[in-house]
Design an enzyme around this catalytic site. Structure first.
Site, short mmCIF file in Angstrom:
data_model
loop_
_atom_site.label_atom_id
_atom_site.label_comp_id
_atom_site.label_asym_id
_atom_site.label_seq_id
_atom_site.Cartn_x
_atom_site.Cartn_y
_atom_site.Cartn_z
NE ARG A 69 -3.99 -1.97 1.69
CZ ARG A 69 -5.55 -1.59 1.73
NH1 ARG A 69 -5.77 -0.36 2.16
NH2 ARG A 69 -6.30 -2.64 1.39
CD GLU A 106 -2.28 -9.86 12.65
OE1 GLU A 106 -2.87 -10.58 13.24
OE2 GLU A 106 -2.55 -9.00 12.03
#
Length: 187
Positions: A69, A106
């Site tokens: 992004r 994560e």
């Protein structure tokens, strides 16, 4: 317009998706900004204004955008401020000699790379990405930039998940355009 006025208008354009991609997460999607040329321009203008205020006497040589992004607005912002744009990519996507670093996501590790000749020693750099969460990917980009011998002036993000304290892991000051989430859903 002021940066705060830009931010207010841009924040209103975000789409929110509770419990995406998993339970307890409020996903704030900034992609609707890119559907409007006017909003996209305001995003670029707000960051350009911030950088001019933050570094009035310093030439920013490169903006470094994180996959993926950071690629959406990083090149446009680089062009607007007269800087080069350099991507940080996931492993195996760049040709030639690269520097690498591993970082923890994560639940797994990932690898970022930059081409060794992408930024000269001593260059001044600002790192751009959409969101600051845990700081793992941005910190990894910072490690790569340091390996190349450049100076990180600042990390800039559209949004920040404040409760994850990602800014504490970064090697330079942090600017977030839009007020971020201070806690997870359900807290």
């Amino acid at each position: 317009m002021s940066i705060n006025e830009y931010a207010k208008e841009l924040k209103a354009a975000l789409a929110q998706y509770p419990n995406f991609p998993k339970e307890g997460v409020l996903f704030e999607d900034f992609l609707p900004i890119f559907r409007s040329p006017q909003l996209f321009q305001k995003l670029i203008d707000a960051f350009k204004m911030h950088l001019a205020e933050a570094f009035p006497e310093t030439k920013i040589d490169y903006l470094v955008g994180l996959e993926s992004r950071g690629f959406l607005f990083g090149p446009s912002l680089a062009l607007a401020i007269g800087a080069g744009f350099v991507p940080v990519r996931k492993a195996g996507k760049l040709p030639g000699q690269v520097v690498k670093t591993t970082y923890v996501k994560e639940y797994e590790e990932d690898v970022f790379e930059m081409q060794v000749d992408s930024i000269p020693v001593g260059a001044t750099v600002v790192v751009v990405d959409d969101i600051l969460a845990t700081g793992g990917s941005a910190g990894a980009a910072g490690d790569l930039i340091k390996q190349l011998g450049a100076t990180i002036l600042e990390f800039i993000f559209v949004m920040e998940l404040d409760f994850l304290k990602g800014r504490e892991k970064l090697q330079a000051p942090v600017f977030t355009l839009l007020q971020g989430q201070e806690e997870a859903l359900g807290n």
